[in-house]
Structure formats: structure tokens, C-alpha cells
Write an enzyme that holds these catalytic residues in place. Structure first.
Site, PDB file in Angstrom:
ATOM      1  N   GLY A  29     -11.681 -14.747  49.926  1.00  0.00           N
ATOM      2  CA  GLY A  29     -10.319 -15.146  49.580  1.00  0.00           C
ATOM      3  C   GLY A  29     -10.282 -16.444  48.817  1.00  0.00           C
ATOM      4  N   ASN A  30      -9.094 -17.022  48.681  1.00  0.00           N
ATOM      5  CA  ASN A  30      -8.952 -18.324  48.021  1.00  0.00           C
ATOM      6  C   ASN A  30      -7.876 -19.134  48.733  1.00  0.00           C
ATOM      7  OD1 ASN A  30      -6.261 -17.931  46.600  1.00  0.00           O
ATOM      8  ND2 ASN A  30      -7.410 -16.192  45.794  1.00  0.00           N
ATOM      9  N   ARG A  31      -7.694 -20.374  48.303  1.00  0.00           N
ATOM     10  CA  ARG A  31      -6.833 -21.309  49.037  1.00  0.00           C
ATOM     11  C   ARG A  31      -5.363 -21.263  48.640  1.00  0.00           C
ATOM     12  NH1 ARG A  31     -10.118 -24.584  52.014  1.00  0.00           N
ATOM     13  NH2 ARG A  31     -12.252 -24.804  51.227  1.00  0.00           N
ATOM     14  N   SER A  32      -4.961 -20.294  47.850  1.00  0.00           N
ATOM     15  CA  SER A  32      -3.546 -20.217  47.475  1.00  0.00           C
ATOM     16  C   SER A  32      -2.695 -19.874  48.698  1.00  0.00           C
ATOM     17  CB  SER A  32      -3.354 -19.149  46.396  1.00  0.00           C
ATOM     18  OG  SER A  32      -1.974 -18.987  46.150  1.00  0.00           O
ATOM     19  N   ALA A  96      -2.844 -15.984  42.852  1.00  0.00           N
ATOM     20  CA  ALA A  96      -4.245 -16.281  42.561  1.00  0.00           C
ATOM     21  C   ALA A  96      -5.031 -15.002  42.836  1.00  0.00           C
ATOM     22  CB  ALA A  96      -4.742 -17.421  43.441  1.00  0.00           C
TER      23      ALA A  96
END
Ligand code: C5P
Length: 222
Positions: A29-32, A96
Site C-alpha cells: 500500500g501507500n501512505r495516502s 494514489a
């Protein structure tokens, strides 16, 4: 801003960060957090637009008065966009989206007893949703993308942004710097917006609701 200045506008907003499954219990995943996209949906509804929000793993609640579609992976986000895009006058791609996904999703949990001391995962490129939407847009549809970059130098950041909007084929690109201390999961944002010619058409710094209003000023009812 006049109340209702976006009335009659059908707006599609994507928000959040995609999760690409590795196995039934793990993902990349990502930090959005989804805050900026949700703020755009919220402000657009407050200004009278008819809003569809496609949310990927939002860490904040979806606003009231907005049609919300819940997705998780980039593939799901792409499918959801493809289904509804043509019914909207403008699209803001604030999500994102993972550029890559694991080539194989394991049926069962990946076990360290089997993988050993090193685990190699092959990634496959995801389709570029924004580029595909821009390439298949309906007449008059306005398409706005985001660029979240870690490049520290302003001129280099602008050069990246100009190359990106040329690649994507969208009308505007909202450029913001992200990293350990800026952008994602934070209440404030500092942005510059460029048009397809690469001209800076807006620059703004403030909370995500005020950034949302600056972005939405690019969306005009016809
Ligand atoms: O290429 P990059 O990921 O920096 O582009 C960011 C913009 O493109 C964002 O608007 C994002 O929502 C969109 N994007 C997309 N599909 C991808 C990757 C990014 O629509 N696979």
C-alpha cells in the site's frame, strides 16, 4: 465563492490509496489517507455539484450527500472509473494508485517456512487510469490529475510535472510534494497547478479544504 457555483456539474473524484494484494492477508500500500480527495468531494458537494466519490481505503469518513463507491486495489479502481466516467462532466484523480501489483496473488498465506531467508516478488505494471480516462474522454470533459513527488528542488519538480502532464494527456495537474513530513496524511497541502501547456495557473498553500476550492475553481459549469 458563490454558493452553488458548481450546480449542474457532475463530478467524479477518486481518493485514497490503493492496496495491491500479495496473499489473502497481505498487501502493498501507500501512505495516502484520502483526506485531499475527500475534501474535494466535500467542497464540490457544498458548491452544488453532483458528486461521485470512488474511495480506496479511506482513513477519513466519506462526506454526506455524495455517492460513494468503495474499492481497494488499482484494478478495482480502474473498473469503477471505467463504469461511471462517461456520466461525469469533470474527473479529479486524487487517488494514489499503485504503479505495480504483484504478478501472482498467492491463494494461501505466504509462509516463511516455504520461502526461506529471501522472498522474491515479481511486480507487473498497472494500467494508468488517468491516462486511459484522458484518452477516452467525452467531449468537453475536464480531467484533473495529481502528482505527488518527493523531488526537493522546485525547478526539477516543475520539469517532472510538465513531462507528466504531457504523458497523461489531462487538462490540469495538481503538483504537491510528499514525503516523510509533507503531503500524505497531513492536514495541510502546498500545491501548484499546471495546465496542458505547462503553464502554472495556480499556486496555493493551506488546509485541504482551501486546496480543494482552488482545484474546483478549474471546473466550470458550461
Ligand atoms: O504517474 P503518477 O502515479 O505520478 O501519476 C499520478 C496521477 O496519475 C494521479 O492523478 C493518479 O491518480 C493517477 N494514476 C492513475 N493510474 C495509475 C497511476 C497513477 O490514474 N496507475
Amino acid at each position: 465563492r458563490p454558493v452553488g457555483d458548481l450546480s449542474g456539474v457532475r463530478l467524479l473524484v477518486t481518493a485514497g490509496g490503493t492496496r495491491e494484494p500479495l496473499d489473502p492477508v497481505r498487501f502493498l500500500g501507500n501512505r495516502s489517507s484520502g483526506r485531499q480527495g475527500v475534501a474535494i468531494a466535500e467542497r464540490a458537494a457544498a458548491r452544488g455539484a453532483e458528486v461521485t466519490l470512488i474511495g480506496a481505503n479511506l482513513e477519513v469518513p466519506a462526506p454526506e450527500g455524495v455517492t460513494t463507491v468503495v474499492v481497494s486495489s488499482a484494478a478495482q479502481l480502474a473498473d469503477a472509473c471505467a463504469e461511471v466516467a462517461s456520466r461525469h462532466d469533470a474527473i479529479v484523480m486524487a487517488a494514489a494508485v499503485a504503479d505495480y501489483r504483484p504478478e501472482h496473488v498467492a491463494d494461501g498465506k505466504i509462509k516463511k517456512e516455504q520461502a526461506g531467508d529471501e522472498l522474491t516478488i515479481t511486480f507487473t505494471k498497472n494500467p494508468d487510469i488517468l491516462r486511459d480516462l484522458a484518452a477516452t474522454r467525452t467531449p468537453g470533459q475536464t480531467i484533473i490529475g495529481f502528482a505527488a513527488e518527493t523531488e526537493p528542488d522546485d525547478d526539477a519538480l516543475r520539469a517532472l510535472a510538465r513531462a507528466k502532464i504531457a504523458r497523461k494527456g489531462c487538462d490540469y495537474l495538481v503538483v504537491n510534494r510528499v514525503g516523510w513530513h509533507e503531503g500524505f496524511a497531513r492536514p495541510d497541502n502546498r500545491i501548484e497547478i499546471i495546465d496542458a501547456a505547462g503553464t502554472i495557473v495556480a499556486a496555493h498553500s493551506g488546509d485541504k479544504a482551501s486546496v480543494a476550492d482552488v482545484v474546483l475553481d478549474l471546473v466550470r459549469p458550461d
